[in-house]
Enzyme design. Structure first.
Site, short mmCIF file in Angstrom:
data_model
loop_
_atom_site.label_atom_id
_atom_site.label_comp_id
_atom_site.label_asym_id
_atom_site.label_seq_id
_atom_site.Cartn_x
_atom_site.Cartn_y
_atom_site.Cartn_z
N ASP A 58 8.80 26.61 -0.56
CA ASP A 58 7.76 25.58 -0.41
C ASP A 58 6.56 26.16 0.32
O ASP A 58 6.69 27.15 1.06
CB ASP A 58 8.30 24.39 0.41
CG ASP A 58 9.45 23.69 -0.29
OD1 ASP A 58 9.58 23.82 -1.52
OD2 ASP A 58 10.21 23.01 0.42
N1 URA Z 1 14.83 24.43 0.49
C1 URA Z 1 13.71 23.74 0.77
O1 URA Z 1 13.75 22.55 1.05
N2 URA Z 1 12.54 24.38 0.74
C2 URA Z 1 12.42 25.70 0.47
O2 URA Z 1 11.31 26.25 0.46
C3 URA Z 1 13.59 26.41 0.18
C4 URA Z 1 14.78 25.76 0.19
#
Ligand code: URA
Length: 251
Positions: A107
């Site tokens: 993310d």
């Molecule tokens: N899980 C999440 O919620 N975000 C990420 O970036 C990776 C795994």
């Protein structure tokens, strides 16, 4: 087996200019293949078997690049975007030449280990849901994470869209009492990679991830010497581990 490719692609990947600049070099007679002056920038060559020179200097070619990035917050896991800065924008121009792309996604606000490569096959295998490549995250979580959460994650929890997660291993590493309540530090290893998975797993037990960092993917651990936003190529040992891991099959 070596991949055959166009002469102009080889020269672009090795930093000898754009396709039109390379065309010019060919016109000027600056490029030779196996000692013979090349006449066509679209010539198909075998870069592992044939010798290409530019102004008499040998071009050294390699097909793949493997980069470990410590992703900073605020950049997206994509190769290009009209509005946002991408992880590829963090790379030096000479490393961008080989067209690396991120293996999977973190993310925008997640930090930590992100592999970038132009090896499509390796990427595909690391991301294949059948391979169950483990990914380990460190997270700070609002709320008192406890044994019940550990048991729930080990069993599998139901996400907001009804998906039931595979067994995951939760370790509580620290707890801090703040004026706002308890903050828990944890590590979590998951064997799959659903959208926002870690955040949604904690949501399913009524808690909120406030900081998320990936620290390992398969046999690859984040090099803690890498500052956020910096990167290095994988070592031969790391690459070997990764390749052996992918041969591990569909278990
Ligand atoms: N899980 C999440 O919620 N975000 C990420 O970036 C990776 C795994």
């Amino acid at each position: 087996m070596a991949k055959k490719m166009r002469l102009d692609k080889l020269l672009a990947h090795t930093g000898h200019g754009s396709r039109s600049e390379i065309k010019k070099l060919v016109k000027q007679g600056a490029i030779s293949v196996d000692g013979k002056v090349a006449k066509d920038s679209g010539l198909i060559i075998d870069p592992e078997q044939q010798q290409v020179t530019v102004d008499g200097e040998l071009v050294t070619y390699r097909e793949f690049i493997y980069i470990m990035l410590n992703k900073p917050p605020g950049v997206i896991s994509a190769t290009e975007d009209r509005r946002e800065r991408t992880v590829v924008d963090l790379l030096e121009p000479e490393d961008q030449l080989m067209d690396p792309f991120p293996v999977g996604r973190l993310d925008k606000d997640t930090v930590g280990l992100l592999l970038l490569t132009n090896d499509g096959q390796l990427s595909h295998e690391l991301l294949s849901p059948r391979k169950h490549v483990p990914k380990t995250y460190f997270a700070r979580v609002e709320g008192d994470v406890g044994e019940a959460d550990k048991a729930a994650f080990a069993e599998g929890v139901t996400l907001d869209d009804g998906y039931v997660t595979m067994p995951a291993e939760l370790t509580i590493t620290d707890k801090e009492q703040t004026s706002e309540g308890v903050i828990s530090d944890i590590t979590l290893t998951i064997m799959e990679g659903k959208f926002h998975q870690v955040k949604r797993m904690f949501e399913s037990v009524g808690k909120k991830v406030v900081y998320l960092k990936r620290i390992a993917m398969g046999p690859l651990a984040l090099d803690e010497e890498l500052e956020e936003g910096t990167y290095r190529e994988l070592t031969d040992e790391e690459l070997e581990l990764l390749k052996n891991h992918r041969r591990g099959g569909d278990a």
